[in-house]
Each structure stands twice: as C-alpha cells, then as structure tokens.
Design a protein around this motif. Structure first.
Motif, PDB file in Angstrom:
ATOM      1  N   LYS A   2       0.834  -1.262   0.050  1.00  0.00           N
ATOM      2  CA  LYS A   2       0.009  -0.112   0.036  1.00  0.00           C
ATOM      3  C   LYS A   2       0.827   1.222  -0.079  1.00  0.00           C
ATOM      4  CE  LYS A   2      -3.929   1.966   2.284  1.00  0.00           C
ATOM      5  NZ  LYS A   2      -4.870   1.890   3.495  1.00  0.00           N
ATOM      6  N   VAL A   3       0.495   2.305  -1.141  1.00  0.00           N
ATOM      7  CA  VAL A   3       1.452   3.299  -1.311  1.00  0.00           C
ATOM      8  C   VAL A   3       0.776   4.688  -1.125  1.00  0.00           C
ATOM      9  CG1 VAL A   3       3.261   4.416  -2.743  1.00  0.00           C
ATOM     10  CG2 VAL A   3       3.025   1.826  -2.804  1.00  0.00           C
ATOM     11  N   SER A   4       1.020   5.577  -0.468  1.00  0.00           N
ATOM     12  CA  SER A   4       0.507   6.789  -0.469  1.00  0.00           C
ATOM     13  C   SER A   4       0.923   7.239  -1.917  1.00  0.00           C
ATOM     14  CB  SER A   4       0.962   7.657   0.418  1.00  0.00           C
ATOM     15  OG  SER A   4       0.353   9.074   0.482  1.00  0.00           O
ATOM     16  N   THR A   5       0.378   8.306  -2.258  1.00  0.00           N
ATOM     17  CA  THR A   5       0.527   8.904  -3.651  1.00  0.00           C
ATOM     18  C   THR A   5       1.533  10.046  -3.790  1.00  0.00           C
ATOM     19  OG1 THR A   5      -1.746   9.995  -3.585  1.00  0.00           O
ATOM     20  CG2 THR A   5      -1.242   7.779  -4.703  1.00  0.00           C
ATOM     21  N   PRO A   6       2.767   9.902  -3.366  1.00  0.00           N
ATOM     22  CA  PRO A   6       3.643  11.261  -3.438  1.00  0.00           C
ATOM     23  C   PRO A   6       3.967  11.332  -4.804  1.00  0.00           C
ATOM     24  CG  PRO A   6       5.042   9.102  -3.001  1.00  0.00           C
ATOM     25  CD  PRO A   6       3.460   8.796  -2.846  1.00  0.00           C
ATOM     26  N   THR A   7       4.483  12.325  -5.332  1.00  0.00           N
ATOM     27  CA  THR A   7       4.825  12.919  -6.524  1.00  0.00           C
ATOM     28  C   THR A   7       5.681  11.799  -7.279  1.00  0.00           C
ATOM     29  OG1 THR A   7       6.813  14.041  -5.963  1.00  0.00           O
ATOM     30  CG2 THR A   7       4.788  15.407  -6.227  1.00  0.00           C
TER      31      THR A   7
ATOM     32  N   ASP B 173      -3.075   4.731  -2.388  1.00  0.00           N
ATOM     33  CA  ASP B 173      -3.969   5.166  -1.570  1.00  0.00           C
ATOM     34  C   ASP B 173      -3.910   6.606  -1.777  1.00  0.00           C
ATOM     35  OD1 ASP B 173      -5.983   5.132   0.331  1.00  0.00           O
ATOM     36  OD2 ASP B 173      -4.542   5.423   2.154  1.00  0.00           O
ATOM     37  N   GLY B 174      -5.219   7.346  -2.361  1.00  0.00           N
ATOM     38  CA  GLY B 174      -5.071   8.752  -2.903  1.00  0.00           C
ATOM     39  C   GLY B 174      -5.475   9.595  -1.486  1.00  0.00           C
ATOM     40  N   SER B 175      -5.540  10.853  -2.016  1.00  0.00           N
ATOM     41  CA  SER B 175      -5.734  11.911  -0.938  1.00  0.00           C
ATOM     42  C   SER B 175      -7.167  12.004  -0.585  1.00  0.00           C
ATOM     43  CB  SER B 175      -5.170  13.125  -1.536  1.00  0.00           C
ATOM     44  OG  SER B 175      -6.021  13.602  -2.703  1.00  0.00           O
TER      45      SER B 175
ATOM     46  N   ILE C 115      -0.548  14.518   2.585  1.00  0.00           N
ATOM     47  CA  ILE C 115       0.453  13.395   2.317  1.00  0.00           C
ATOM     48  C   ILE C 115       0.401  12.819   0.877  1.00  0.00           C
ATOM     49  CG2 ILE C 115       1.110  11.021   2.692  1.00  0.00           C
ATOM     50  CD1 ILE C 115       0.731  11.522   5.574  1.00  0.00           C
ATOM     51  N   ALA C 116      -0.767  12.959   0.165  1.00  0.00           N
ATOM     52  CA  ALA C 116      -1.041  12.224  -1.104  1.00  0.00           C
ATOM     53  C   ALA C 116      -1.597  13.074  -2.098  1.00  0.00           C
ATOM     54  CB  ALA C 116      -1.858  10.871  -0.913  1.00  0.00           C
TER      55      ALA C 116
ATOM     56  N   GLU D 278      -6.686  10.816  -9.492  1.00  0.00           N
ATOM     57  CA  GLU D 278      -6.990  11.129 -10.808  1.00  0.00           C
ATOM     58  C   GLU D 278      -5.718  11.418 -11.404  1.00  0.00           C
ATOM     59  OE1 GLU D 278     -10.919  12.090  -8.944  1.00  0.00           O
ATOM     60  OE2 GLU D 278      -8.802  12.472  -8.453  1.00  0.00           O
ATOM     61  N   TYR D 279      -4.676  11.801 -10.528  1.00  0.00           N
ATOM     62  CA  TYR D 279      -3.420  12.081 -11.158  1.00  0.00           C
ATOM     63  C   TYR D 279      -2.432  10.883 -10.749  1.00  0.00           C
ATOM     64  CZ  TYR D 279      -4.499  16.951 -11.006  1.00  0.00           C
ATOM     65  OH  TYR D 279      -5.426  18.173 -11.210  1.00  0.00           O
ATOM     66  N   ALA D 280      -2.486  10.152  -9.855  1.00  0.00           N
ATOM     67  CA  ALA D 280      -1.647   9.102  -9.366  1.00  0.00           C
ATOM     68  C   ALA D 280      -2.001   7.697 -10.427  1.00  0.00           C
ATOM     69  CB  ALA D 280      -2.013   8.624  -7.980  1.00  0.00           C
ATOM     70  N   ILE D 281      -3.062   7.439 -10.304  1.00  0.00           N
ATOM     71  CA  ILE D 281      -3.171   6.228 -11.360  1.00  0.00           C
ATOM     72  C   ILE D 281      -2.972   6.557 -12.637  1.00  0.00           C
ATOM     73  CG2 ILE D 281      -5.247   4.752 -12.240  1.00  0.00           C
ATOM     74  CD1 ILE D 281      -6.935   5.716  -9.831  1.00  0.00           C
TER      75      ILE D 281
END
Length: 181
Positions: free
Chosen positions: A5-10, A30-32, A47-48, A52-55
């Motif tokens: 499980k990963v937060s969504t950093p840049t 795991d989005g914001s 944090i995230a 819509e940007y991460a996926i």
C-alpha cells in the motif's frame, strides 16, 4: 501474494515500479481523498495526491516498463460510488479498495471519533465489547451486500452504455472519460 500500500507522493510511479521489482504482486495506491475518523487530519490533507493524477501516472509508467500486466494496480482514497470505481479503472487501475463506503452502509455518520475514548458511539469502529453489540452482524452484512449489489448494477449499466462487455475492457480507457468543470 505480496501487496504494497503506497500513498501517492509525486514519485509514486517510481515507488510502484520499485515495489514490483522488490517482489510485490499488488500495488495499492491510496489517494488523498480517503481517510476515516481514524486517520489524522494532517495525513488526510497533506500526504497524497488525488487518484486522478496518481493512477494514470503509475499505469503509464508500468506500461512503459513493460510490466503492466505483471502487477495488479488497486486504488483507494475517496472511492465512494460505482462511478468512482469506473473512473479509477478507466484511468488505469485494475480495481478499487473501499473503506468509508462500507462504514456508511453500516450506519456511520462520520463523527470522526473512531479512535477517541470508546470509539464510535454506534458501535461500528469500537473495540469495546458492549458498544460492539450495537451492530447486528446479519443486518450489517446485508447492508454491505446491498451496497455491492447496487454498485454491480451501476457498473453493468456504465459498461453497457460504453459498449463494453467486461470491466477489464475499461482499464486504461481514458478516452471514455469526460472532464466536468
């Protein structure tokens, strides 16, 4: 199976690929927009990046690396409806993980007291045995089954309108999405 499980950093795309090469079979973004009453506000708000940007960032990077079909990409964080699920899959996810929607189905009114004192006054997120008796497991199970059943019907309708015969055909189909201002 190993799930990360990963937060969504840049640099979430690099984290996802690194997780795969480290042995992960499933990368869970795991989005914001997620977080229950148990999540600290600072974590929920800072944090995230939004899903819509991460996926698509992760999906396209996995494709470019030639490993997209070798890893399952799951999404969570603000997934509340069948339309959110369809959007996440169209952006490149294989599926979604939900949490808050299940809590709402059980009767959560989002007081944000999950980890305070005895926890939820409705018995949903408590470790107190007496408070836990407030939840009827059969009724709770039926409510969650109803939620998932309605999502299935809604997803079938979405797929039919798009001319698709399976949810797998929707993965990565950003061309079927429309930006609503």
């Amino acid at each position: 199976l190993v799930s990360v499980k990963v937060s969504t950093p840049t640099d979430v795309d690099m984290v996802a690929v690194g997780s795969y090469f480290a042995g992960a079979h499933i990368v869970h973004l795991d989005g914001s927009y997620g977080g229950t009453g148990a999540a600290p506000e600072v974590a929920k708000k800072n944090i995230a990046m939004p899903l819509e940007y991460a996926i698509p960032k992760v999906h396209h990077f996995l494709v470019a690396e030639g490993i997209r079909d070798e890893v399952v990409l799951m999404a969570s964080g603000g997934v509340r409806t069948a339309y959110d699920i369809a959007k996440a899959i169209a952006l490149g996810a294989d599926g979604c993980v939900v949490g808050t929607a299940d809590l709402i189905a059980l009767g959560c009114v989002r007081l944000g007291t999950c980890e305070r004192e005895k926890g939820c006054p409705f018995g949903i997120t408590t470790t107190d045995p007496e408070m836990a008796k407030l939840i009827d497991p059969l009724e709770g199970g039926q409510r969650i089954a109803n939620l998932y059943g309605s999502w299935r019907i809604q997803l079938e309708t979405i797929l039919r309108r798009l001319g698709l015969s399976s949810i797998g055909e929707l993965r990565g189909r950003t061309d079927v999405l429309a930006y609503l201002a």
